[in-house]
Scaffold this active site. Sequence first.
Site, PDB file in Angstrom:
ATOM      1  N   SER A  20       0.821  -1.216   0.000  1.00  0.00           N
ATOM      2  CA  SER A  20       0.000   0.000   0.000  1.00  0.00           C
ATOM      3  C   SER A  20       0.852   1.262   0.000  1.00  0.00           C
ATOM      4  O   SER A  20       0.316   2.375   0.033  1.00  0.00           O
ATOM      5  CB  SER A  20      -0.925   0.015   1.221  1.00  0.00           C
ATOM      6  N   THR A 152     -38.799  26.685 -11.559  1.00  0.00           N
ATOM      7  CA  THR A 152     -39.127  25.343 -11.069  1.00  0.00           C
ATOM      8  C   THR A 152     -39.319  24.483 -12.310  1.00  0.00           C
ATOM      9  O   THR A 152     -39.835  24.971 -13.328  1.00  0.00           O
ATOM     10  CB  THR A 152     -40.412  25.322 -10.203  1.00  0.00           C
ATOM     11  N   HIS A 153     -38.899  23.245 -12.253  1.00  0.00           N
ATOM     12  CA  HIS A 153     -38.927  22.358 -13.423  1.00  0.00           C
ATOM     13  C   HIS A 153     -38.120  22.945 -14.587  1.00  0.00           C
ATOM     14  O   HIS A 153     -38.355  22.592 -15.734  1.00  0.00           O
ATOM     15  CB  HIS A 153     -40.365  22.081 -13.871  1.00  0.00           C
ATOM     16  N   SER A 274     -12.360  25.285 -28.759  1.00  0.00           N
ATOM     17  CA  SER A 274     -12.545  24.062 -29.530  1.00  0.00           C
ATOM     18  C   SER A 274     -11.425  23.940 -30.549  1.00  0.00           C
ATOM     19  O   SER A 274     -10.940  24.941 -31.078  1.00  0.00           O
ATOM     20  CB  SER A 274     -13.898  24.097 -30.256  1.00  0.00           C
ATOM     21  N   LYS A 280     -16.183  28.801 -30.224  1.00  0.00           N
ATOM     22  CA  LYS A 280     -16.608  28.180 -28.974  1.00  0.00           C
ATOM     23  C   LYS A 280     -15.874  28.742 -27.759  1.00  0.00           C
ATOM     24  O   LYS A 280     -14.687  29.008 -27.792  1.00  0.00           O
ATOM     25  CB  LYS A 280     -16.375  26.659 -29.017  1.00  0.00           C
ATOM     26  N   GLU A 287     -18.004  22.114 -15.975  1.00  0.00           N
ATOM     27  CA  GLU A 287     -18.340  20.751 -16.379  1.00  0.00           C
ATOM     28  C   GLU A 287     -17.519  19.724 -15.604  1.00  0.00           C
ATOM     29  O   GLU A 287     -18.027  18.650 -15.235  1.00  0.00           O
ATOM     30  CB  GLU A 287     -18.115  20.598 -17.882  1.00  0.00           C
ATOM     31  N   LYS A 322      -8.182   3.835   2.101  1.00  0.00           N
ATOM     32  CA  LYS A 322      -7.384   5.059   1.953  1.00  0.00           C
ATOM     33  C   LYS A 322      -7.371   5.630   0.554  1.00  0.00           C
ATOM     34  O   LYS A 322      -7.575   6.833   0.358  1.00  0.00           O
ATOM     35  CB  LYS A 322      -5.950   4.797   2.430  1.00  0.00           C
TER      36      LYS A 322
END
Length: 457
Positions: A20, A152-153, A274, A280, A287, A322
């Site tokens: 280990s 909401t949603h 990109s 981009k 992310e 660990k």
Amino acid sequence: MWGGRFQSGPDAIMEEINASIDFDKRLWAQDIRGSLAHLAMLEKQGIVAAADAKAISEGLEAVRGEIESGSFTFSRALEDIHMNVESRLAALAGPAAGRLHTARSRNDQVATDFRLWVRDTIDDLDAQLKDLMTALTEKALAFAGAVMPGFTHLQSAQPVTFGHHLMAYVEMLGRDRGRFADARRRLNECPLGAAALAGTSFPIDRHATARALGFDRPTANSLDSVSDRDFVLEALSAASITAMHLSRFAEEIVIWTTPQFAFVALSDKFTTGSSIMPQKRNPDAAELVRGKAGRVIGALIGLLVMMKGLPLAYGKDMQEDKEPAFDALQTLSLCTAAMAGMVRDMAPDLKRMKAAAGSGYATATDLADWLVRELNLPFREAHHVTGRLVGMAAERKLPLEKLSLAEMQGVEQRINDGVFGVLGVEKSVRSRTSYGGTAPANVKAQAKRWLKALSKG
């Protein structure tokens, strides 16, 4: 290492699965610290002579220096950090080194080292979470009155403020800090001196060792001392919830930075481009925070599964605690730092957010509340009236406030021109003065309260 019981060395594959040191070498500082505390206690109790204690202490400090300088050679043949340190100590201190392991086992030694490491890591994470909360609160205070859509949603619901939205994450992270603090309090007991599983016949002073290492007390049961990994599980549980919170915020940053939303912009510091599309600007930091949450949560699940079938006391399975814990808590640290950087970097587009706040008839609830408050309609009837007015506005592709009074009175004749006082998004957020509501005055008060609390710790 095994003395006289074994006549030959392990098979190569046994050495490979058993070692280990590749990951537990990061416990070296805690291992040396624990050994020095144990040594001081042994000397005070008359178990180790002063001359031997001096030689061992000097040897441990020399080992510390070698590891810090990078000149120490870690050996996989010696399995783990404990035997690597002990082997080098023997070369430096001679036969006296063999006395250090009196009244302890690698079982209580590793449990102590790991508790110290988790405790140190929790303290570091707490400081990072505090910094992230400060960044969020400062930005919330600066944009306490900036109107944006609340969802909401993931559909427009009611107008809120950008500051109010950010303060929601401050509340989450405050709970996260509380969970880590609870975990730290429970782990702060010292297993050292429990030995392999049954304690020891030597006249040791476990309370003195615990105090020397900053623990509140020694653990009370020697079996539990060496077999418990609740302290890791609790830390990983708190880490998993924190990672989930960071992931939720990261997801919102990803959405907000799309051209379709364009609520906030991140600079070159936290975006990438990109290889083929020159236009981009990808929110890769957000992310990755979102993605890395899975590693943290996976570590918790893995350790729970590993522990669930183990009888008392120690099993070699527990060596598997660990590596995932090291990775998960280091990952959370990285994600927290990245998120604090993004919060300080993000620039909100106030005009874009305000325009979006008025879309989707987000002030419909304000209209319904006005009907209840001013016309004494039951809420369900007010809800029905408002729904008809929204339908009328949607059919004509108009915002609610652009309907004429006559058109509104065609649905509910008692409506008067006072209704226009509640239909703007800024008027809507200013009206939400209930405790915890989105009114800018509320947001400023909450942000100031948090900044004061954070300044004290």
